[in-house]
Design an enzyme around this catalytic site. Structure first.
Site, PDB file in Angstrom:
ATOM      1  N   HIS A 143      73.130  37.560  47.237  1.00 43.28           N
ATOM      2  CA  HIS A 143      72.595  38.111  46.124  1.00 43.28           C
ATOM      3  C   HIS A 143      71.948  37.180  45.104  1.00 43.28           C
ATOM      4  CE1 HIS A 143      74.000  39.828  41.961  1.00 43.28           C
ATOM      5  NE2 HIS A 143      73.014  40.710  42.502  1.00 43.28           N
ATOM      6  N   ASN A 193      77.612  38.675  37.590  1.00 44.37           N
ATOM      7  CA  ASN A 193      77.748  40.194  36.698  1.00 44.37           C
ATOM      8  C   ASN A 193      79.351  40.543  36.323  1.00 44.37           C
ATOM      9  OD1 ASN A 193      74.952  40.503  37.067  1.00 44.37           O
ATOM     10  ND2 ASN A 193      75.068  41.645  38.915  1.00 44.37           N
TER      11      ASN A 193
HETATM   12  N1  LIG Z   1      66.029  43.797  40.195  1.00 44.26           N
HETATM   13  C1  LIG Z   1      66.970  43.139  39.799  1.00 44.26           C
HETATM   14  O1  LIG Z   1      67.187  42.346  38.744  1.00 44.26           O
HETATM   15  C2  LIG Z   1      67.944  42.789  40.942  1.00 44.26           C
HETATM   16  C3  LIG Z   1      68.873  41.420  40.995  1.00 44.26           C
HETATM   17  C4  LIG Z   1      69.530  41.320  42.090  1.00 44.26           C
HETATM   18  C5  LIG Z   1      69.854  42.001  43.126  1.00 44.26           C
HETATM   19  N2  LIG Z   1      69.018  43.280  43.110  1.00 44.26           N
HETATM   20  C6  LIG Z   1      69.252  44.363  44.038  1.00 44.26           C
HETATM   21  O2  LIG Z   1      68.073  44.156  45.225  1.00 44.26           O
HETATM   22  C7  LIG Z   1      67.978  45.352  45.792  1.00 44.26           C
HETATM   23  C8  LIG Z   1      66.338  45.899  45.361  1.00 44.26           C
HETATM   24  O3  LIG Z   1      66.143  45.909  44.113  1.00 44.26           O
HETATM   25  P1  LIG Z   1      64.724  45.804  43.657  1.00 44.26           P
HETATM   26  O4  LIG Z   1      64.883  45.579  42.025  1.00 44.26           O
HETATM   27  O5  LIG Z   1      63.714  44.751  44.196  1.00 44.26           O
HETATM   28  O6  LIG Z   1      64.020  47.273  43.798  1.00 44.26           O
HETATM   29  P2  LIG Z   1      62.532  47.768  43.817  1.00 44.26           P
HETATM   30  O7  LIG Z   1      62.650  48.950  43.464  1.00 44.26           O
HETATM   31  O8  LIG Z   1      61.809  46.804  43.124  1.00 44.26           O
HETATM   32  O9  LIG Z   1      62.206  47.423  45.204  1.00 44.26           O
HETATM   33  C9  LIG Z   1      62.842  48.164  46.406  1.00 44.26           C
HETATM   34  C10 LIG Z   1      61.780  48.094  47.374  1.00 44.26           C
HETATM   35  O10 LIG Z   1      62.433  48.803  48.656  1.00 44.26           O
HETATM   36  C11 LIG Z   1      61.487  49.568  49.503  1.00 44.26           C
HETATM   37  N3  LIG Z   1      62.175  50.555  50.301  1.00 44.26           N
HETATM   38  C12 LIG Z   1      63.135  51.627  50.223  1.00 44.26           C
HETATM   39  N4  LIG Z   1      63.541  51.958  51.174  1.00 44.26           N
HETATM   40  C13 LIG Z   1      63.077  51.156  52.370  1.00 44.26           C
HETATM   41  C14 LIG Z   1      63.485  50.878  53.633  1.00 44.26           C
HETATM   42  N5  LIG Z   1      64.089  51.735  54.457  1.00 44.26           N
HETATM   43  N6  LIG Z   1      62.544  49.956  54.141  1.00 44.26           N
HETATM   44  C15 LIG Z   1      61.836  49.134  53.675  1.00 44.26           C
HETATM   45  N7  LIG Z   1      61.664  49.198  52.314  1.00 44.26           N
HETATM   46  C16 LIG Z   1      62.106  50.282  51.562  1.00 44.26           C
HETATM   47  C17 LIG Z   1      60.803  50.315  48.096  1.00 44.26           C
HETATM   48  O11 LIG Z   1      59.376  50.793  48.692  1.00 44.26           O
HETATM   49  C18 LIG Z   1      60.679  49.379  47.067  1.00 44.26           C
HETATM   50  O12 LIG Z   1      59.456  48.780  47.104  1.00 44.26           O
HETATM   51  C19 LIG Z   1      68.704  46.378  45.214  1.00 44.26           C
HETATM   52  O13 LIG Z   1      69.943  46.550  46.154  1.00 44.26           O
HETATM   53  C20 LIG Z   1      69.292  45.757  43.711  1.00 44.26           C
HETATM   54  O14 LIG Z   1      70.374  46.130  43.442  1.00 44.26           O
HETATM   55  C21 LIG Z   1      68.211  43.637  42.078  1.00 44.26           C
END
Ligand SMILES: NC(=O)c1ccc[n+]([C@@H]2O[C@H](COP(=O)([O-])OP(=O)(O)OC[C@H]3O[C@@H](n4cnc5c(N)ncnc54)[C@H](O)[C@@H]3O)[C@@H](O)[C@H]2O)c1
Length: 286
Positions: A143, A193
């Protein structure tokens, strides 16, 4: 379970988090394969990574040759099969259990039997995600925090059936990436969190209870509690919608009233006041 030496890293999903994780991996020297759903989204991620590495060159934290070498280690694909040779795959796709289960099941068919599968989920159960594969001992949580290249922490999450070797290998990768990894078990919100979300919700409730302004509350917590950033500034930075979603996810699992998003912030989300990214949240931004 014997784990391989990690040489080649796969990153699935190159959005906000995945592109940051891929950037860290190529900078560290890992051959990195990034998978997105379309070539355009992959190219966008490459541009973002090139932009941030370029900024480091401007600030003389990286030479132009090091930047070029790092970018040379990044391969983009839309085909999951191109991750076949990866020793570690970090999943950073949308926060939906169904999509992650489907992806892990597919990954298991593609990667070697000893490759480690990591999820960057914030709010889902790593143990549940590991349930998609027949070898759950190789699944862990990694994470990262947003923005991944800048935030030092990575929580290495042990799911119910994770092997010691998989946890330690992920921990070692976290260290190699220049992070400060910690080990924890798979519980709702993991560590940061679990503590921070109810605390921020308390802060937001105090806005109404004490009839204090956002600016004064931020001053109270920075000047009186030594926080590096006030709670309203922090929630604006994280995104009001992201905070509401994280609160709802934690409340759903722990059912403590403090976890639930306060009415004020739900109303802000519904009104499109999302913080920095929308130009208005607790504060107004240019
Ligand atoms: N944004 C944050 O602050 C944060 C922090 C820690 C963890 N996370 C976690 O990280 C993960 C991603 O979050 P994010 O904010 O980067 O989301 P985001 O929406 O910016 O990015 C997700 C990406 O994944 C792509 N995607 C979807 N399905 C896919 C697949 N099957 N194969 C390849 N690509 C695919 C989408 O096109 C998109 O570009 C989530 O699980 C989220 O909970 C987010």
């Amino acid at each position: 379970m014997a784990v391989p030496e990690i040489r080649r890293v796969g990153v699935v999903g190159l959005g906000a988090m995945g592109s940051g994780i891929a950037q860290l991996a190529v900078e560290t020297g890992y051959e990195t394969v990034g998978r997105e759903v379309t070539e355009e989204l992959g190219e966008k991620a490459r541009e973002r990574i090139a932009h941030f590495l370029g900024r480091k060159v401007e600030k003389e934290r990286l030479t132009a040759a090091e930047r070029d070498d790092a970018l040379g280690r990044l391969t983009l694909t839309t085909e999951l099969a191109d991750l076949a040779d990866c020793d570690l795959v970090v999943e950073a796709i949308v926060e939906e259990l169904g999509a992650k289960l489907e992806l892990f099941a597919e990954l298991e068919r593609i990667v070697r039997a000893d490759a480690i599968l990591a999820t960057n989920t914030s709010a889902l159960s790593v143990t549940e995600i590991a349930g998609a594969v027949s070898t759950p001992e190789r699944v862990v949580g990694m994470h990262f925090f947003n923005p991944a290249p800048l935030m030092p922490l990575v929580e290495i999450v042990r799911a119910e059936l994770s092997s010691d070797d998989a946890v330690e290998a992920a921990f070692a990768v976290g260290e190699r990436l220049g992070k400060r990894p910690i080990r924890c078990h798979d519980t709702p919100g993991f560590v940061v969190n679990r503590v921070l979300i109810p605390l921020l919700n308390d802060c937001i409730r105090v806005l109404d209870e004490a009839r204090v302004s956002a600016g004064d509350l931020d001053t109270a917590m920075t000047a009186g509690a030594g926080w590096p950033m006030g709670p309203c500034t922090l929630v604006d930075l994280v995104g009001i919608d992201v905070h509401v979603h994280a609160s709802e996810a934690l409340y759903e699992k722990i059912r403590e009233p403090r976890m639930a998003p306060p009415a004020r912030i739900v109303a802000m989300k519904n009104a499109g006041l999302l913080g920095r990214k929308s130009g208005r949240g607790f504060y107004t931004y240019e």
